[in-house]
Structure formats: C-alpha cells, structure tokens
Design a protein around this motif. Sequence first.
Motif, PDB file in Angstrom:
ATOM      1  N   MET A   1      42.695  43.569  51.598  1.00  0.00           N
ATOM      2  CA  MET A   1      43.247  43.814  50.265  1.00  0.00           C
ATOM      3  C   MET A   1      43.137  42.589  49.360  1.00  0.00           C
ATOM      4  O   MET A   1      43.159  42.723  48.133  1.00  0.00           O
ATOM      5  N   PHE A   2      43.029  41.398  49.963  1.00  0.00           N
ATOM      6  CA  PHE A   2      43.068  40.167  49.173  1.00  0.00           C
ATOM      7  C   PHE A   2      41.909  40.028  48.185  1.00  0.00           C
ATOM      8  O   PHE A   2      42.159  39.738  47.002  1.00  0.00           O
ATOM      9  N   PRO A   3      40.634  40.200  48.581  1.00  0.00           N
ATOM     10  CA  PRO A   3      39.540  39.992  47.611  1.00  0.00           C
ATOM     11  C   PRO A   3      39.625  40.876  46.360  1.00  0.00           C
ATOM     12  O   PRO A   3      39.508  40.347  45.244  1.00  0.00           O
TER      13      PRO A   3
ATOM     14  N   ASP B   1      48.922  37.375  34.513  1.00  0.00           N
ATOM     15  CA  ASP B   1      49.674  38.414  35.218  1.00  0.00           C
ATOM     16  C   ASP B   1      50.376  37.816  36.438  1.00  0.00           C
ATOM     17  O   ASP B   1      49.752  37.559  37.462  1.00  0.00           O
ATOM     18  N   THR B   2      51.682  37.598  36.324  1.00  0.00           N
ATOM     19  CA  THR B   2      52.430  37.000  37.435  1.00  0.00           C
ATOM     20  C   THR B   2      52.557  37.972  38.609  1.00  0.00           C
ATOM     21  O   THR B   2      52.679  37.537  39.747  1.00  0.00           O
ATOM     22  N   GLY B   3      52.510  39.273  38.333  1.00  0.00           N
ATOM     23  CA  GLY B   3      52.562  40.257  39.416  1.00  0.00           C
ATOM     24  C   GLY B   3      51.347  40.168  40.313  1.00  0.00           C
ATOM     25  O   GLY B   3      51.455  40.250  41.537  1.00  0.00           O
ATOM     26  N   ALA B   4      50.175  39.971  39.702  1.00  0.00           N
ATOM     27  CA  ALA B   4      48.942  39.843  40.488  1.00  0.00           C
ATOM     28  C   ALA B   4      48.980  38.581  41.344  1.00  0.00           C
ATOM     29  O   ALA B   4      48.580  38.598  42.509  1.00  0.00           O
ATOM     30  N   ALA B   5      49.470  37.497  40.768  1.00  0.00           N
ATOM     31  CA  ALA B   5      49.578  36.242  41.526  1.00  0.00           C
ATOM     32  C   ALA B   5      50.570  36.400  42.674  1.00  0.00           C
ATOM     33  O   ALA B   5      50.342  35.900  43.786  1.00  0.00           O
ATOM     34  N   GLY B   6      51.665  37.103  42.426  1.00  0.00           N
ATOM     35  CA  GLY B   6      52.645  37.351  43.479  1.00  0.00           C
ATOM     36  C   GLY B   6      52.074  38.188  44.605  1.00  0.00           C
ATOM     37  O   GLY B   6      52.367  37.945  45.779  1.00  0.00           O
ATOM     38  N   THR B   7      51.253  39.160  44.247  1.00  0.00           N
ATOM     39  CA  THR B   7      50.596  39.991  45.262  1.00  0.00           C
ATOM     40  C   THR B   7      49.697  39.138  46.142  1.00  0.00           C
ATOM     41  O   THR B   7      49.698  39.280  47.370  1.00  0.00           O
ATOM     42  N   LEU B   8      48.936  38.232  45.521  1.00  0.00           N
ATOM     43  CA  LEU B   8      48.051  37.355  46.291  1.00  0.00           C
ATOM     44  C   LEU B   8      48.849  36.463  47.240  1.00  0.00           C
ATOM     45  O   LEU B   8      48.458  36.281  48.399  1.00  0.00           O
TER      46      LEU B   8
ATOM     47  N   GLY C   1      42.588  29.137  41.028  1.00  0.00           N
ATOM     48  CA  GLY C   1      42.041  30.196  40.193  1.00  0.00           C
ATOM     49  C   GLY C   1      40.823  30.846  40.806  1.00  0.00           C
ATOM     50  O   GLY C   1      40.822  32.019  41.081  1.00  0.00           O
ATOM     51  N   GLY C   2      39.778  30.087  41.047  1.00  0.00           N
ATOM     52  CA  GLY C   2      38.590  30.597  41.710  1.00  0.00           C
ATOM     53  C   GLY C   2      37.668  31.376  40.795  1.00  0.00           C
ATOM     54  O   GLY C   2      37.890  31.489  39.595  1.00  0.00           O
ATOM     55  N   THR C   3      36.625  31.916  41.402  1.00  0.00           N
ATOM     56  CA  THR C   3      35.608  32.677  40.685  1.00  0.00           C
ATOM     57  C   THR C   3      35.369  33.995  41.406  1.00  0.00           C
ATOM     58  O   THR C   3      35.764  34.169  42.558  1.00  0.00           O
ATOM     59  N   THR C   4      34.694  34.887  40.722  1.00  0.00           N
ATOM     60  CA  THR C   4      34.340  36.163  41.332  1.00  0.00           C
ATOM     61  C   THR C   4      33.440  35.935  42.547  1.00  0.00           C
ATOM     62  O   THR C   4      33.557  36.637  43.554  1.00  0.00           O
ATOM     63  N   GLY C   5      32.553  34.932  42.466  1.00  0.00           N
ATOM     64  CA  GLY C   5      31.689  34.608  43.608  1.00  0.00           C
ATOM     65  C   GLY C   5      32.487  34.226  44.839  1.00  0.00           C
ATOM     66  O   GLY C   5      32.119  34.581  45.960  1.00  0.00           O
ATOM     67  N   GLN C   6      33.590  33.513  44.633  1.00  0.00           N
ATOM     68  CA  GLN C   6      34.441  33.152  45.770  1.00  0.00           C
ATOM     69  C   GLN C   6      35.087  34.386  46.392  1.00  0.00           C
ATOM     70  O   GLN C   6      35.241  34.455  47.613  1.00  0.00           O
TER      71      GLN C   6
ATOM     72  N   ALA D   1      35.330  38.300  50.753  1.00  0.00           N
ATOM     73  CA  ALA D   1      35.186  39.675  51.233  1.00  0.00           C
ATOM     74  C   ALA D   1      34.187  39.745  52.391  1.00  0.00           C
ATOM     75  O   ALA D   1      34.398  40.477  53.356  1.00  0.00           O
ATOM     76  N   LEU D   2      33.125  38.956  52.305  1.00  0.00           N
ATOM     77  CA  LEU D   2      32.138  38.914  53.385  1.00  0.00           C
ATOM     78  C   LEU D   2      32.764  38.408  54.679  1.00  0.00           C
ATOM     79  O   LEU D   2      32.613  39.025  55.741  1.00  0.00           O
ATOM     80  N   PHE D   3      33.486  37.295  54.598  1.00  0.00           N
ATOM     81  CA  PHE D   3      34.109  36.735  55.797  1.00  0.00           C
ATOM     82  C   PHE D   3      35.212  37.651  56.330  1.00  0.00           C
ATOM     83  O   PHE D   3      35.378  37.789  57.543  1.00  0.00           O
TER      84      PHE D   3
END
Length: 149
Positions: free
Chosen positions: A26-28, A40-47, A112-117, A122-124
Amino acid sequence: MTKFLLAVHVLAAIVAVGPVTVAASMFPPAARRALAAPGDTGAAGTLRLLHRICRVYAVAGVAVPAFGFATADAMGVLGSAWLIVSIALTVLAALVLAAWVLPAQGALLDGGGTTGQTVRLALFTGLFNLLWAAVTVLMIVRPGSTTGA
C-alpha cells in the motif's frame, strides 16, 4: 509438540508477515498520492502509519523462522532441499525488506521523494512479496518430501 510448533509457525506467518506484505504494498501508491498533494497531512499520516506497521511487524516476523526451525527440527526435515531453499528465500526476503523497502519508505517520509523513488520502492516491495509467496508454496508443496503433503 510438532503440531503445536507448526500451528504457532503458521499463525506467526499470518499475523506478522501478512501485515508487512499488505502495508508495504500500500505504501508506494499512497506515497504517489502524498507527492501529488504535498500539503495533505492525512496522506503523510497514512505513510507514517504504513511505515510503522512494516517496521513493527518485521520485528515480530522474527518469530516465523524461529518457530519454523523448531518445527523442522521436530519433524526431522532440517536437511531437506525444499526447506533449505525456503530458508534461503526467507533470508533474501528479510534482506530485501531491511536493505531496500524500509529504507526507501523512510527516505520518502523524510525528504518528500520523487515518483521514480516510488516506482523503485514498488519494485522492491513486489520482489519481497514474491519471495514470500515462493516460500509459502514451498512450505505447502514440499517437493521431494517423504513426510507427506
């Protein structure tokens, strides 16, 4: 005693490894949503929650091989090829989780990161899940086993 050890081993796998595979999967996509909505603090909380689930249950997952070894010893199958391959795949899955999945999740949480990360994560994560699926199949099929299936 063997049945008890086997039951605890299987329950530990379900209770400990199951949540890691689900939360890690679910994380990626959750990280991609969080990157798309930086405020969005909700999205950060989910992560943060998903990462914590992965870390806590990864530690609890140590019970799986511990009871697995005890079960294999009680069954007299410690030298079986299917078990040795399962052990190797379990070690590899643990390494993927500890070396790539959890650190990548932490990096996405910290910077923060990038979409590539998220794609690499997701691959790993998929590799981690595939390794556990292979171990599960080997535990059920037990190719070459004389203990019955």
